[in-house]
Design an enzyme around this catalytic site. Structure first.
Site, PDB file in Angstrom:
ATOM      1  N   HIS A 103      13.956  16.267  -8.272  1.00  0.00           N
ATOM      2  CA  HIS A 103      14.549  15.623  -9.448  1.00  0.00           C
ATOM      3  C   HIS A 103      14.188  14.148  -9.556  1.00  0.00           C
ATOM      4  CE1 HIS A 103      16.832  19.148 -10.523  1.00  0.00           C
ATOM      5  NE2 HIS A 103      17.280  19.244  -9.295  1.00  0.00           N
ATOM      6  N   ASP A 163      19.229  18.671  -3.729  1.00  0.00           N
ATOM      7  CA  ASP A 163      19.230  20.048  -4.234  1.00  0.00           C
ATOM      8  C   ASP A 163      17.884  20.443  -4.833  1.00  0.00           C
ATOM      9  OD1 ASP A 163      19.694  18.153  -6.313  1.00  0.00           O
ATOM     10  OD2 ASP A 163      20.145  19.831  -7.650  1.00  0.00           O
ATOM     11  N   GLU A 164      17.683  21.724  -4.918  1.00  0.00           N
ATOM     12  CA  GLU A 164      16.584  22.328  -5.675  1.00  0.00           C
ATOM     13  C   GLU A 164      15.216  21.718  -5.400  1.00  0.00           C
ATOM     14  OE1 GLU A 164      18.398  24.042  -9.729  1.00  0.00           O
ATOM     15  OE2 GLU A 164      18.225  21.869  -9.736  1.00  0.00           O
ATOM     16  N   VAL A 165      14.850  21.629  -4.145  1.00  0.00           N
ATOM     17  CA  VAL A 165      13.537  21.094  -3.814  1.00  0.00           C
ATOM     18  C   VAL A 165      12.519  22.239  -3.769  1.00  0.00           C
ATOM     19  CG1 VAL A 165      12.193  19.814  -2.119  1.00  0.00           C
ATOM     20  CG2 VAL A 165      14.616  19.264  -2.472  1.00  0.00           C
ATOM     21  N   ASP A 216      22.459  22.567  -0.462  1.00  0.00           N
ATOM     22  CA  ASP A 216      21.118  22.915   0.021  1.00  0.00           C
ATOM     23  C   ASP A 216      20.835  22.276   1.382  1.00  0.00           C
ATOM     24  OD1 ASP A 216      21.462  22.619  -2.852  1.00  0.00           O
ATOM     25  OD2 ASP A 216      19.385  23.292  -3.086  1.00  0.00           O
TER      26      ASP A 216
END
Lengths: 368, 368
Positions: A103, A163-165, A216
């Protein structure tokens, strides 16, 4: 393609704040947390997933190159200070989120060599992935950013994201692969992410700030500093996650059931009353580690045109669940007239809170 | 319990209307229809399901007793005339809906003996059902209402509703049962509804107006006046319904796929582009009988606080489907930049149209 979200007018946000009673607006940029034990609320402005970048007054290019526009679409330090002061006067704390290593596309625009260059075969593809965790300059940048955050945000907590890597870009990059080998990480990129997060959590601790990170980081890497607060955003399995996290002795924030940017037809605020954050398998000590919840209004489909009606009064339902005796507020039917009355109060104060159902407000007759 | 919906400020609605280009707002009270052949739009203000009652200037109690408040929560004749004139100057026609025999609880407040008293066993329960189709006074009232409608609304069409009639109350009432026997309707209450609808459609014809009715009327009663326009609201089977209705020679309006009050997370406007109103089993002549579509924004969860962002730009997608060459506008990905640009145009003109996705408008930089 840049993954900018929407920019909110700080002034608009401030003007629209209900005074004194309720927590303040949030969205992709402003995410609100509400704790129920202490009965105060905290805002998480997320400056990094979004379009709004904190602008360092003396190094503006560095932070504003990723903005839609460097004058109109940034939050300046004085914007931020106004928000903090406005919130403080109402007993609300402001905790910023600077979400990395994912992000961060907008950061890359102003900070050369921060992001990982993705490769197609043997050559760079021209696109960029998460923050590059293999080079010293990244950690120098993060340290200076966190120092500035400490200067601007007085609160003792800072949200570091995590998060969300996506690992595809790291995997494509030969330098990253070499680094992985050198570190003995094998093919496990979660170890690389953990390495990066551990570094910035340590930096944060050295600045006398407590880290908050998304689930995460815990899911990949159970050995994280004990005082780090973990936050749950994945909806399907949050009770099992609460159990695991508190068993590991971490304090936890629960956001998953209050992603109210996920709209649906009808009275979806009722769902908030069905949530029991401490109803999971664990000891009494574990239950106490669930320190609160967060309402999220991520901004992919929200900006100043629809923030207020989408947020209010739906967030009030979550607030009541978090701030009031669970036993006495479980019944959504009984909550309905309370919420309806409160929604009328918001309207009367100029907040464009949407209707809960058919009806009207008594104050519409005032003076007739 | 009264089933009032929300009252909209006519002034607000008027001020918020984009000028000249696009159809005007709608909701439970204002429902918009858009025809694609003629490229003009029609508004269906629904005065009967809703809170707003058309106020007859000289017999006000009769129409305003069902309003939340007789001064603040009614539409006067002059309100209506302003709407009509504002629309007319933009090439938009206004067609009102007066929905009966169901959805008439608010009418009953001002018109004694209009609604059917429901019974519990041998005694009236105190609650009321649909319009009572068994007594002469009902038809006298409807005739005077329709005459007033003709006086106030110049358009040649009037929507008579006819949807969602519950038979339980009729069934409970001994007078209704006696009437059923006398008429030879047996236990088939659809025949009673048809009897009522046929009467008011004939009344409407005698006033030189053309009726529009919801699909329920056709589903119960295939022998309805040939020039009556049928409107489809049930989503599951609308293609089969289009086929049946046009085979019977009726003109049809399609609303089912554009109930955009049914919100969901994400880019639900894409669904509008997938609709092919003439893609059903039938002859070319039948296809021509599908004269248009209607976007519906029923007002159970919508009022002045959220109408504009919820309606725009989502209604624009339906408008493009209805007004443009279907072949050239099937692709929602290609439509996205067009809609995005149009949404910025709405914003620039002061309409609070919600975002389609992340991004910004070019005009936000103007003058910098």
């Amino acid at each position: 393609r840049n993954v900018h979200k929407h920019v909110f007018s700080v002034l608009l946000a401030l003007c629209r704040t209900p005074k004194g009673t309720w927590p303040w607006g949030k969205n992709k940029n402003f995410v609100m947390e509400m704790r129920w034990h202490e009965k105060f609320s905290i805002i998480f402005p997320d400056f990094t997933k979004g379009s709004g970048l904190l602008m360092s007054e003396n190094k503006s290019n560095r932070y504003t190159s990723g903005a839609f526009h460097p004058f109109t679409h940034v939050y300046t330090q004085s914007d931020v200070m106004r928000v903090i002061e406005h919130a403080r006067m109402r007993g609300i704390r402001v905790i910023p989120e600077f979400d990395s290593p994912g992000h961060t596309q907008s950061w890359g625009k102003g900070q050369p060599n921060l992001l990982t260059p993705c490769y197609k075969g043997d050559v760079p593809s021209g696109s960029f992935g998460p923050v590059d965790p293999t080079v010293d300059t990244t950690y120098k940048f993060m340290e200076s950013l966190l120092k500035e955050v400490k200067f601007v945000f007085p609160d003792s907590y800072v949200h570091l994201g995590g998060d969300e890597v996506s690992f595809a870009c790291w995997q494509s990059n030969p330098n990253v692969r070499t680094f992985m080998e050198k570190m003995g990480f094998g093919k496990d990129f979660t170890k690389l992410e953990s390495f990066y997060m551990e570094s910035i959590m340590n930096m944060t601790a050295a600045l006398n700030r407590t880290s908050v990170v998304w689930q995460d980081v815990f899911d990949y890497h159970e050995r994280i500093p004990q005082d780090t607060v973990l936050e749950i955003w994945k909806g399907e399995t949050y009770q099992a996650e609460l159990s695991r996290m508190t068993k590991a002795g971490h304090r936890v924030l629960l956001s998953a059931p209050w992603y109210i940017n996920h709209i649906s037809y009808g009275q979806d605020w009722r769902n908030s009353y069905a949530v029991q954050p401490q109803n999971f398998s664990g000891t009494e000590e574990q239950k106490k580690l669930v320190i609160g919840g967060e309402v999220a209004m991520w901004g992919e489909y929200v900006d100043a045109t629809n923030l207020n009606p989408r947020l209010w009064p739906r967030a009030c339902a979550a607030a009541e669940r978090l701030w009031s005796d669970e036993e006495k507020t479980m019944n959504a039917d009984l909550a309905f007239p309370r919420l309806e009355k409160f929604r009328c109060e918001l309207l009367r104060r100029g907040i464009q809170a949407e209707p809960l159902f058919v009806g009207h407000c008594k104050h519409e007759y005032d003076g007739l």
